[in-house]
Design a protein around this motif. Structure first.
Motif, mmCIF file in Angstrom:
data_model
loop_
_atom_site.group_PDB
_atom_site.id
_atom_site.type_symbol
_atom_site.label_atom_id
_atom_site.label_comp_id
_atom_site.label_asym_id
_atom_site.label_seq_id
_atom_site.Cartn_x
_atom_site.Cartn_y
_atom_site.Cartn_z
ATOM 1 N N THR A 145 -11.085 10.309 2.634
ATOM 2 C CA THR A 145 -9.525 10.610 2.820
ATOM 3 C C THR A 145 -9.024 11.544 1.530
ATOM 4 O O THR A 145 -9.827 12.134 0.930
ATOM 5 C CB THR A 145 -8.802 9.162 2.949
ATOM 6 O OG1 THR A 145 -7.496 9.517 3.174
ATOM 7 C CG2 THR A 145 -8.903 8.424 1.478
ATOM 8 N N THR A 146 -7.944 11.702 1.407
ATOM 9 C CA THR A 146 -7.118 12.417 0.416
ATOM 10 C C THR A 146 -7.616 11.900 -0.953
ATOM 11 O O THR A 146 -7.449 10.811 -1.378
ATOM 12 C CB THR A 146 -5.739 12.332 0.484
ATOM 13 O OG1 THR A 146 -5.266 12.631 1.947
ATOM 14 C CG2 THR A 146 -4.724 13.365 -0.454
ATOM 15 N N HIS A 204 1.573 5.318 -1.862
ATOM 16 C CA HIS A 204 1.188 6.462 -2.658
ATOM 17 C C HIS A 204 2.487 7.114 -3.123
ATOM 18 O O HIS A 204 3.521 7.483 -2.524
ATOM 19 C CB HIS A 204 0.502 7.515 -1.711
ATOM 20 C CG HIS A 204 -0.801 7.126 -1.205
ATOM 21 N ND1 HIS A 204 -2.131 7.083 -1.733
ATOM 22 C CD2 HIS A 204 -1.011 6.510 -0.068
ATOM 23 C CE1 HIS A 204 -2.893 6.712 -1.033
ATOM 24 N NE2 HIS A 204 -2.277 6.268 0.216
ATOM 25 N N CYS A 211 -2.555 11.274 10.084
ATOM 26 C CA CYS A 211 -2.975 10.481 8.757
ATOM 27 C C CYS A 211 -4.602 9.978 8.989
ATOM 28 O O CYS A 211 -5.118 9.861 9.913
ATOM 29 C CB CYS A 211 -2.258 9.214 8.767
ATOM 30 S SG CYS A 211 -2.201 8.000 9.934
ATOM 31 N N LEU A 212 -5.059 9.317 7.750
ATOM 32 C CA LEU A 212 -6.347 8.635 7.960
ATOM 33 C C LEU A 212 -6.043 7.039 7.629
ATOM 34 O O LEU A 212 -5.240 7.054 6.711
ATOM 35 C CB LEU A 212 -7.275 9.326 7.099
ATOM 36 C CG LEU A 212 -7.647 10.705 7.695
ATOM 37 C CD1 LEU A 212 -8.595 11.274 6.415
ATOM 38 C CD2 LEU A 212 -8.473 10.531 8.941
ATOM 39 N N ASP A 231 1.479 2.772 3.513
ATOM 40 C CA ASP A 231 0.352 3.922 3.280
ATOM 41 C C ASP A 231 1.599 5.106 3.335
ATOM 42 O O ASP A 231 1.147 6.216 3.662
ATOM 43 C CB ASP A 231 -0.586 3.877 4.370
ATOM 44 C CG ASP A 231 -1.530 4.729 3.939
ATOM 45 O OD1 ASP A 231 -1.779 5.351 2.777
ATOM 46 O OD2 ASP A 231 -2.289 5.483 4.855
ATOM 47 N N ARG A 234 2.277 9.457 -6.089
ATOM 48 C CA ARG A 234 1.929 10.693 -6.505
ATOM 49 C C ARG A 234 2.435 10.671 -7.641
ATOM 50 O O ARG A 234 2.592 9.721 -8.719
ATOM 51 C CB ARG A 234 2.582 11.946 -5.655
ATOM 52 C CG ARG A 234 2.083 11.934 -4.153
ATOM 53 C CD ARG A 234 0.549 11.746 -4.026
ATOM 54 N NE ARG A 234 0.590 11.805 -2.522
ATOM 55 C CZ ARG A 234 -0.454 11.447 -1.726
ATOM 56 N NH1 ARG A 234 -1.424 10.733 -2.052
ATOM 57 N NH2 ARG A 234 -0.512 11.715 -0.287
ATOM 58 N N ASN A 285 -4.911 7.431 -6.278
ATOM 59 C CA ASN A 285 -5.947 8.625 -5.634
ATOM 60 C C ASN A 285 -5.063 9.660 -6.233
ATOM 61 O O ASN A 285 -4.665 10.644 -5.786
ATOM 62 C CB ASN A 285 -6.232 8.539 -4.373
ATOM 63 C CG ASN A 285 -4.939 8.483 -3.426
ATOM 64 O OD1 ASN A 285 -3.817 8.022 -3.948
ATOM 65 N ND2 ASN A 285 -4.989 9.078 -2.201
ATOM 66 N N HIS A 296 0.907 -1.007 0.119
ATOM 67 C CA HIS A 296 -0.015 -0.151 -0.068
ATOM 68 C C HIS A 296 0.895 1.203 -0.179
ATOM 69 O O HIS A 296 1.486 1.654 1.015
ATOM 70 C CB HIS A 296 -0.940 -0.005 1.148
ATOM 71 C CG HIS A 296 -1.912 1.227 1.058
ATOM 72 N ND1 HIS A 296 -3.298 1.018 1.536
ATOM 73 C CD2 HIS A 296 -1.632 2.460 1.174
ATOM 74 C CE1 HIS A 296 -3.797 2.234 1.441
ATOM 75 N NE2 HIS A 296 -3.029 3.110 1.222
ATOM 76 N N ALA A 310 2.378 8.377 2.472
ATOM 77 C CA ALA A 310 1.586 9.309 1.837
ATOM 78 C C ALA A 310 2.189 10.683 1.757
ATOM 79 O O ALA A 310 2.175 11.511 2.846
ATOM 80 C CB ALA A 310 0.347 9.316 2.214
ATOM 81 N N ALA A 360 -3.828 15.074 5.425
ATOM 82 C CA ALA A 360 -3.561 13.539 5.930
ATOM 83 C C ALA A 360 -2.784 12.657 5.312
ATOM 84 O O ALA A 360 -2.642 12.455 4.135
ATOM 85 C CB ALA A 360 -5.140 12.743 6.046
ATOM 86 N N GLY A 361 -1.636 12.119 6.034
ATOM 87 C CA GLY A 361 -0.945 11.173 5.463
ATOM 88 C C GLY A 361 0.438 11.544 6.166
ATOM 89 O O GLY A 361 0.951 12.581 6.267
ATOM 90 N N HIS A 410 2.849 14.617 1.440
ATOM 91 C CA HIS A 410 2.273 15.935 1.139
ATOM 92 C C HIS A 410 3.462 16.805 1.309
ATOM 93 O O HIS A 410 4.414 16.735 2.455
ATOM 94 C CB HIS A 410 1.319 16.069 2.083
ATOM 95 C CG HIS A 410 -0.017 15.262 1.866
ATOM 96 N ND1 HIS A 410 -1.101 15.436 1.094
ATOM 97 C CD2 HIS A 410 -0.432 14.043 2.617
ATOM 98 C CE1 HIS A 410 -1.789 14.446 1.061
ATOM 99 N NE2 HIS A 410 -1.635 13.674 1.928
ATOM 100 N N HIS A 430 -10.299 1.317 1.626
ATOM 101 C CA HIS A 430 -10.008 2.483 2.491
ATOM 102 C C HIS A 430 -11.279 2.244 3.752
ATOM 103 O O HIS A 430 -12.528 2.731 3.345
ATOM 104 C CB HIS A 430 -10.153 3.496 2.222
ATOM 105 C CG HIS A 430 -9.875 4.732 3.222
ATOM 106 N ND1 HIS A 430 -8.615 5.460 3.593
ATOM 107 C CD2 HIS A 430 -10.742 5.174 4.232
ATOM 108 C CE1 HIS A 430 -8.672 6.074 4.582
ATOM 109 N NE2 HIS A 430 -10.054 6.149 5.140
#
Ligand SMILES: NC(=O)N[C@@H](CC(=O)O)C(=O)O
Ligand SMILES: [Zn+2]
Ligand SMILES: [Zn+2]
Length: 360
Positions: A122-123, A29, A234-235, A263, A31, A55, A27, A265, A279-280, A267, A152
């Motif tokens: 979430t995001t 991210h 985070c979420l 996860d 981007r 996402n 899992h 993530a 969140a992340g 940002h 999620h």
């Protein structure tokens, strides 16, 4: 240390180094653009493969978009060293309108799973599913073609307390989903509660869960230690200590229903340190070191390899990796920040130390 302080990390074994089959991140991210270029080397250094979350803005909803995104990821890989062989495993973002045909096109294009974001959870989840009943045709096709559904697992109902949203999701979504699609493979992503750990442990061989390093290491006190700490937000949000202990017990049990999913993530720092912070948690920089610390804290380093390198590919029906990596008990400093385009990216534990290091 009191029970409410995190991380307690009470037990430490005499083990000084541990060699694992090269792990995968189930899992992640990544981007796109500058962020992809900045973060991919961190993951590729440690992991052979990663399940890449869809996402983006706009989300990756078609096989053609997934193939194009895959090419951008491959182009951002390091050109030498262990990261050069990194393989992204692509996912599609499930919507109310995903046609059954897209599942077939996805499978033919090498897509390995679909991701369910409840709309607004979430995001970048605005395009997510408003009611799981709308996804029936897609879920039937996934069940038929053996493509897992990654969820999620939080309800979005504003009446439900933020800290209860995962537990309520089990009753409202997971239980009916399992009943209606008994052969569908389902991964309950980034679980954070005892409720979810217990549910997954008894839900049969087609249900599994990923667990992040930060949910194993921190409870919700970390969000408010001496002031608000946005880099721990985070979420699903960090939960109370009893839940963290249940997650540690789940991974220490050795059950093959649980596997590694960071996860991570990213940002930009200025959007985390903000009046309405994103969140992340950015954990990819030192993911394995963080997991080693969590497993070590409960005397379960001997369970780390199966969690990180065996249970995931076995569940997805993919081969295990052949290479190896070694972690050594050697303190390292985490940088205050990393460069991210014109801005900065703050890794989890920034400015602090880690007990473990990856051997060169
Ligand atoms: N975990 C997070 O807090 N954020 C993730 C989205 C997600 O996995 O829910 C992100 O994309 O930033
Ligand atoms: Zn999520
Ligand atoms: Zn995520």
């Amino acid at each position: 240390m009191t029970a409410e302080k995190s991380p307690p990390n009470a037990i430490q074994s005499p083990i000084q180094s541990i060699t694992l089959t090269r792990p995968d991140d189930w899992h992640l991210h990544l981007r796109d653009g500058d962020t992809l270029a900045a973060v991919l080397p961190h993951t590729a250094r440690q992991f052979a493969r990663a399940i890449v979350m869809p996402n983006l803005r706009p989300p990756v909803t078609t096989a053609a978009q997934a193939l194009a995104y895959r090419e951008r990821i491959l182009a951002a890989r390091p050109t030498s060293g262990p990261g050069a062989g990194f393989q992204p495993l692509m996912t599609l973002y499930l919507t109310d309108n995903t046609p059954a045909d897209e599942i077939v096109r996805g499978r033919d294009a090498g897509v390995v799973a679909l991701k369910l974001y409840p709309a607004g959870a979430t995001t970048n989840s605005d395009a997510g599913v408003t009611d799981i009943r709308h996804t029936r045709a897609a879920l039937e096709a996934m069940q038929r073609h053996g493509l897992p559904l990654l969820v999620h697992g939080e309800v979005t109902d504003s009446e439900i307390d933020l800290f209860d949203r995962e537990a309520v999701f089990i009753d409202r979504v997971m239980v009916p989903l399992r009943r209606d699609f008994p052969e569908l493979k389902v991964v309950f992503e980034h679980i954070t509660t005892r409720d979810a750990a217990q549910y997954v442990a008894q839900a049969g061989p087609h249900t599994a869960a990923t667990i992040t390093a930060h949910h194993l290491l921190y409870n919700r006190n970390a969000l408010f230690q001496g002031g608000v700490r946005p880099h721990y937000y985070c979420l699903p949000v960090l939960k109370r200590e009893t839940h963290r202990q249940a997650l540690l017990a789940a991974v220490a049990s050795g059950s093959d229903r649980f596997f590694l999913g960071t996860d991570s993530a990213p940002h930009p720092t200025h959007l985390k340190e903000h009046a309405c912070g994103c969140a992340g948690c950015y954990t990819a920089l030192n993911a394995l070191e963080l997991y080693a610390e969590a497993f070590d804290s409960v005397g379960a380093l001997d369970r780390l390899e199966a969690f990180a390198s065996h249970h995931g590919p076995d569940f997805y029906g993919l081969p295990r990796n052949s290479g190896q990596i070694t972690l050594v008990r050697q303190v390292q400093n985490v940088p205050d920040a990393l460069a991210l385009g014109q801005g900065k990216l703050t890794p989890l534990r920034a400015g602090e130390q880690l007990a473990w290091s990856l051997a060169a």
